[in-house]
Design an enzyme around this catalytic site. Structure first.
Site, PDB file in Angstrom:
ATOM      1  N   LYS A  22       0.540  -1.165  -0.371  1.00  0.00           N
ATOM      2  CA  LYS A  22       0.253  -0.239   0.310  1.00  0.00           C
ATOM      3  C   LYS A  22       0.633   1.110   0.384  1.00  0.00           C
ATOM      4  O   LYS A  22       0.662   2.105  -1.150  1.00  0.00           O
ATOM      5  CB  LYS A  22      -1.025   0.380   1.100  1.00  0.00           C
ATOM      6  CG  LYS A  22      -1.744   1.506   1.689  1.00  0.00           C
ATOM      7  CD  LYS A  22      -2.479   1.742   2.435  1.00  0.00           C
ATOM      8  CE  LYS A  22      -1.615   1.344   4.043  1.00  0.00           C
ATOM      9  NZ  LYS A  22      -1.250   2.816   4.018  1.00  0.00           N
ATOM     10  N   ASN A  23       1.507   1.803   1.109  1.00  0.00           N
ATOM     11  CA  ASN A  23       2.914   2.587   1.369  1.00  0.00           C
ATOM     12  C   ASN A  23       3.486   2.457  -0.010  1.00  0.00           C
ATOM     13  O   ASN A  23       3.440   3.711  -0.553  1.00  0.00           O
ATOM     14  CB  ASN A  23       3.205   2.654   2.426  1.00  0.00           C
ATOM     15  CG  ASN A  23       2.032   2.526   3.752  1.00  0.00           C
ATOM     16  OD1 ASN A  23       1.373   2.631   3.531  1.00  0.00           O
ATOM     17  ND2 ASN A  23       2.768   2.245   4.632  1.00  0.00           N
ATOM     18  N   ARG A  93      -4.051  10.528   4.045  1.00  0.00           N
ATOM     19  CA  ARG A  93      -2.717  11.975   3.917  1.00  0.00           C
ATOM     20  C   ARG A  93      -2.780  11.487   2.549  1.00  0.00           C
ATOM     21  O   ARG A  93      -1.397  12.719   2.463  1.00  0.00           O
ATOM     22  CB  ARG A  93      -2.418  10.905   5.034  1.00  0.00           C
ATOM     23  CG  ARG A  93      -1.016  12.067   5.461  1.00  0.00           C
ATOM     24  CD  ARG A  93      -0.645  11.463   6.739  1.00  0.00           C
ATOM     25  NE  ARG A  93       0.610  11.786   7.828  1.00  0.00           N
ATOM     26  CZ  ARG A  93       1.088  13.124   7.837  1.00  0.00           C
ATOM     27  NH1 ARG A  93       0.283  14.155   7.856  1.00  0.00           N
ATOM     28  NH2 ARG A  93       2.589  13.782   7.859  1.00  0.00           N
ATOM     29  N   CYS A 117      -5.582   8.417   8.708  1.00  0.00           N
ATOM     30  CA  CYS A 117      -5.931   8.142   9.932  1.00  0.00           C
ATOM     31  C   CYS A 117      -5.348   8.498  11.196  1.00  0.00           C
ATOM     32  O   CYS A 117      -4.955   9.109  11.743  1.00  0.00           O
ATOM     33  CB  CYS A 117      -4.539   6.714  10.112  1.00  0.00           C
ATOM     34  SG  CYS A 117      -5.678   4.944   9.665  1.00  0.00           S
ATOM     35  N   ARG A 122       0.334  13.863  13.334  1.00  0.00           N
ATOM     36  CA  ARG A 122       0.520  14.009  11.711  1.00  0.00           C
ATOM     37  C   ARG A 122       0.679  15.513  11.088  1.00  0.00           C
ATOM     38  O   ARG A 122       0.006  15.987   9.972  1.00  0.00           O
ATOM     39  CB  ARG A 122      -0.203  12.947  10.402  1.00  0.00           C
ATOM     40  CG  ARG A 122      -0.591  12.129  11.743  1.00  0.00           C
ATOM     41  CD  ARG A 122      -0.719  10.685  11.108  1.00  0.00           C
ATOM     42  NE  ARG A 122       0.494   9.725   9.757  1.00  0.00           N
ATOM     43  CZ  ARG A 122      -0.352   9.213   9.560  1.00  0.00           C
ATOM     44  NH1 ARG A 122      -2.553   8.259   9.402  1.00  0.00           N
ATOM     45  NH2 ARG A 122      -0.092   8.416   8.166  1.00  0.00           N
ATOM     46  N   ASP A 305       3.714   0.591  12.040  1.00  0.00           N
ATOM     47  CA  ASP A 305       2.521   0.017  11.739  1.00  0.00           C
ATOM     48  C   ASP A 305       2.617  -1.638  11.971  1.00  0.00           C
ATOM     49  O   ASP A 305       1.080  -1.649  12.055  1.00  0.00           O
ATOM     50  CB  ASP A 305       2.391   0.385  10.312  1.00  0.00           C
ATOM     51  CG  ASP A 305       2.233   1.536   9.394  1.00  0.00           C
ATOM     52  OD1 ASP A 305       1.850   1.864  10.226  1.00  0.00           O
ATOM     53  OD2 ASP A 305       2.888   0.917   8.566  1.00  0.00           O
ATOM     54  N   ARG A 397      -9.473   0.257   3.570  1.00  0.00           N
ATOM     55  CA  ARG A 397      -8.126   1.118   3.707  1.00  0.00           C
ATOM     56  C   ARG A 397      -6.794  -0.108   3.331  1.00  0.00           C
ATOM     57  O   ARG A 397      -5.949   0.991   2.167  1.00  0.00           O
ATOM     58  CB  ARG A 397      -7.928   2.551   4.519  1.00  0.00           C
ATOM     59  CG  ARG A 397      -8.794   3.389   5.078  1.00  0.00           C
ATOM     60  CD  ARG A 397      -8.695   4.220   5.218  1.00  0.00           C
ATOM     61  NE  ARG A 397      -7.205   4.770   4.630  1.00  0.00           N
ATOM     62  CZ  ARG A 397      -7.010   5.939   4.935  1.00  0.00           C
ATOM     63  NH1 ARG A 397      -6.644   6.579   6.228  1.00  0.00           N
ATOM     64  NH2 ARG A 397      -5.721   6.260   5.144  1.00  0.00           N
TER      65      ARG A 397
HETATM   66  C1  UD1 Z   1       4.120   6.585   6.515  1.00  0.00           C
HETATM   67  C2  UD1 Z   1       3.007   5.567   6.349  1.00  0.00           C
HETATM   68  C3  UD1 Z   1       2.212   5.483   7.455  1.00  0.00           C
HETATM   69  C4  UD1 Z   1       3.611   4.576   8.607  1.00  0.00           C
HETATM   70  C5  UD1 Z   1       4.076   6.309   8.919  1.00  0.00           C
HETATM   71  C6  UD1 Z   1       5.729   4.997   9.730  1.00  0.00           C
HETATM   72  C7  UD1 Z   1       2.640   6.064   3.774  1.00  0.00           C
HETATM   73  C8  UD1 Z   1       0.966   6.194   3.055  1.00  0.00           C
HETATM   74  N1  UD1 Z   1       1.839   5.876   5.718  1.00  0.00           N
HETATM   75  O1  UD1 Z   1       3.020   7.826   6.667  1.00  0.00           O
HETATM   76  O2  UD1 Z   1       1.858   3.705   7.507  1.00  0.00           O
HETATM   77  O3  UD1 Z   1       2.576   4.747  10.041  1.00  0.00           O
HETATM   78  O4  UD1 Z   1       4.850   6.483   7.481  1.00  0.00           O
HETATM   79  O5  UD1 Z   1       6.467   4.736   8.933  1.00  0.00           O
HETATM   80  O6  UD1 Z   1       3.413   5.525   3.169  1.00  0.00           O
HETATM   81  N2  UD1 Z   1       5.881  14.355  10.780  1.00  0.00           N
HETATM   82  C9  UD1 Z   1       6.376  15.552  11.563  1.00  0.00           C
HETATM   83  N3  UD1 Z   1       6.031  16.618  10.346  1.00  0.00           N
HETATM   84  C10 UD1 Z   1       5.779  16.080   8.976  1.00  0.00           C
HETATM   85  C11 UD1 Z   1       6.158  14.551   8.401  1.00  0.00           C
HETATM   86  C12 UD1 Z   1       6.363  13.467   9.252  1.00  0.00           C
HETATM   87  O7  UD1 Z   1       6.457  16.207  11.749  1.00  0.00           O
HETATM   88  O8  UD1 Z   1       5.450  17.197   7.853  1.00  0.00           O
HETATM   89  C13 UD1 Z   1       6.305  13.154  11.905  1.00  0.00           C
HETATM   90  C14 UD1 Z   1       4.753  12.714  11.795  1.00  0.00           C
HETATM   91  O9  UD1 Z   1       4.160  12.967  12.515  1.00  0.00           O
HETATM   92  C15 UD1 Z   1       5.265  11.030  12.768  1.00  0.00           C
HETATM   93  C16 UD1 Z   1       6.764  11.047  12.035  1.00  0.00           C
HETATM   94  O10 UD1 Z   1       6.745  12.106  11.736  1.00  0.00           O
HETATM   95  O11 UD1 Z   1       5.029  11.314  13.639  1.00  0.00           O
HETATM   96  C17 UD1 Z   1       6.777  10.226  10.951  1.00  0.00           C
HETATM   97  O12 UD1 Z   1       5.946  10.047  10.057  1.00  0.00           O
HETATM   98  P1  UD1 Z   1       5.916  10.069   8.081  1.00  0.00           P
HETATM   99  O13 UD1 Z   1       7.175   8.630   8.520  1.00  0.00           O
HETATM  100  O14 UD1 Z   1       6.006  10.862   7.356  1.00  0.00           O
HETATM  101  O15 UD1 Z   1       4.455   9.277   7.969  1.00  0.00           O
HETATM  102  P2  UD1 Z   1       4.286   8.833   6.927  1.00  0.00           P
HETATM  103  O16 UD1 Z   1       5.133   8.659   5.465  1.00  0.00           O
HETATM  104  O17 UD1 Z   1       3.213  10.106   6.651  1.00  0.00           O
END
Ligand code: UD1
Length: 433
Positions: A22-23, A93, A117, A122, A305, A397
């Site tokens: 998915k990701n 997202r 989610c 986030r 996850d 999802r």
């Molecule tokens: C992706 C995965 C999700 C997984 C996560 C962490 C997808 C679609 N989803 O989510 O399944 O749980 O990686 O492995 O690929 N953060 C900030 N600012 C930002 C971006 C992130 O503070 O601009 C923080 C987030 O709140 C979180 C951490 O960084 O605490 C990691 O998030 P991130 O790796 O970005 O997650 P996603 O890419 O959204």
């Protein structure tokens, strides 16, 4: 409200094959916006998030066709519209990540601030700061981000946390920038590496993906390509937990050994016997799992996850386990539901202390997010009696054919739609005079 009805207590046995990631898929679909000509993706899972992303791309005027055999065709030769609407972005997202590629192609993009989610704040600040570093002018207004720039230019980006989404997004935007971009403290997830491979197949020059420093040398144009998605390691982890929690014996096919390593070692610590081969693994367990501590971290640490499914498994382990959640602050919402099934868990901030109980009992529980749903299904498979898991839409999802796959392993699980339950109630209701 649709639900899953599960009667627990059956050992899972047999073979199950993992779908495409998915990701990985969502990030690659966004990256496909950079290419002129057709991109063909294989092994694409038929899950809600992918279908939402198809809608997002179509809303941009891009041709995007999903074929039933897991094949997705994207032709972004023309991007007719530069705005991604709230109605779609709030659902997921990952759709925010069309901002960079649309901007890189069109010089302008307007994308709604994302939803997704409910597992923590986030924010998207890393994405925004990174795009600004690449020279774009950004305005945030009325729930939208508007970005403008004639041509992005290379820059030096440092991420305060190795965010998977920000790394994929910024790497993608930088692929068409003028000059060299370096991303420091980059995420090292396998799905990041796959995006880099995909971009390079389109003609980009990305180096270092899989390490904490990624270098992108911008090119003038990218072309569509063919690409096969990597298998979903989170789905593999979920089925592995389902095998252990039911004291079963399951062969999980279509995996990559290095991707599953972080959680396989934890399963072994928990007393499971896990044999990993080139593209499949066998997971078995013939007693209650053993307590083990888990600390979630960016890759190659234990994936956040899988924290929730593992939490379900450890709730029936022998002994006390401690889970520390370092990635998201609100990823313990499923705990209150597990407690309704008889688990003994205390949550203090980012830590959950799990005193394993000999058994869980079936109950009506509600999934609040995707992986919480997976955890509750695993718990229900092990629990005594019948459980109803509400919030199926969250589970759908990210899991393709979850019910069918579990049924094929012998699980007693069915998806019941609201209409069906009404009919059942009507049939069961006593005839009044
Ligand atoms: C992706 C995965 C999700 C997984 C996560 C962490 C997808 C679609 N989803 O989510 O399944 O749980 O990686 O492995 O690929 N953060 C900030 N600012 C930002 C971006 C992130 O503070 O601009 C923080 C987030 O709140 C979180 C951490 O960084 O605490 C990691 O998030 P991130 O790796 O970005 O997650 P996603 O890419 O959204």
């Amino acid at each position: 409200m649709d639900k899953l009805v599960v009667t627990g207590g059956t050992r899972l046995e047999g073979t199950v094959s993992m779908s495409g990631s998915k990701n990985g898929c969502l990030a690659i679909m966004a990256a496909a916006l950079l290419g002129k000509g057709e991109t063909v993706l294989y092994n694409v899972p038929s899950i809600r998030d992918v279908h939402t992303m198809v809608e997002v791309l179509r809303s941009l005027g891009v041709r995007c066709d999903y074929e039933d055999n897991g094949l997705l065709r994207i032709d972004a030769t023309e991007i007719e519209c530069t705005e991604a609407p709230y109605e779609l972005v709030r659902r997921m997202r990952a759709s925010f990540c069309v901002l960079g590629p649309v901007l890189a192609r069109k010089g302008y993009a307007k994308v709604a601030m994302p939803g997704g989610c409910d597992i923590g704040a986030r924010p998207v600040d890393f994405h925004i700061k990174g795009i600004q570093t690449l020279g774009a002018h950004l305005v945030m207004d009325h729930g939208f981000v508007e970005a403008e720039c004639e041509r992005l230019r290379g820059g030096q980006i440092y991420l305060n946390f190795p965010s998977a989404g920000a790394t994929q997004h910024l790497m993608t935007a930088a692929a068409l920038a003028d000059g060299v971009t370096t991303i420091y403290n980059a995420a090292m997830e396998p799905e990041v590496v796959e995006v880099a491979k995909f971009l390079n197949k389109m003609g980009a020059r990305v180096e270092g993906a899989g390490t904490s420093t990624i270098r992108v040398e911008g090119v003038r144009e990218l072309r569509g390509t063919e690409f096969e998605l990597l298998p979903d390691r989170m789905e593999a982890g979920t089925f592995a937990v389902a095998a252990v929690i039911t004291q079963g014996d399951v062969r999980i096919e279509n995996i990559r050994p290095t991707d599953v390593k972080p959680f396989v070692l934890k399963l072994i610590e928990a007393g499971a016997v896990v044999d990993v081969y080139d593209n499949y693994m066998r997971v078995r367990c013939n007693s209650r799992p053993l307590a083990t501590d888990i600390v979630t971290m960016p890759h190659p640490g234990f994936p956040t996850d899988l924290q929730q499914p593992f939490g379900a498994m450890l709730s029936i382990a022998e002994g006390t386990s401690v889970i520390t959640e370092n990635v998201y602050e609100r990823r313990f919402k499923y705990v209150s539901e597990l407690i309704r099934m008889g688990a003994d868990i205390k949550v203090e901030g980012r830590t959950a202390i799990i005193n394993g109980v000999p058994k869980l009992t079936g109950a009506q529980v509600a999934a609040t997010d995707l992986r919480a749903g997976a955890a509750l299904v695993c718990a229900a498979l092990a629990a005594e009696g019948e459980s109803e898991v509400l919030g199926v839409e969250h589970i759908e999802r990210g899991y393709e054919n979850l019910v069918e796959k579990l049924q094929a392993l012998g699980a007693n699980i069915a998806r019941v739609s609201e209409e069906q339950s009404l009919t059942d109630c009507e049939l069961a209701a006593p005839v009044s005079s």
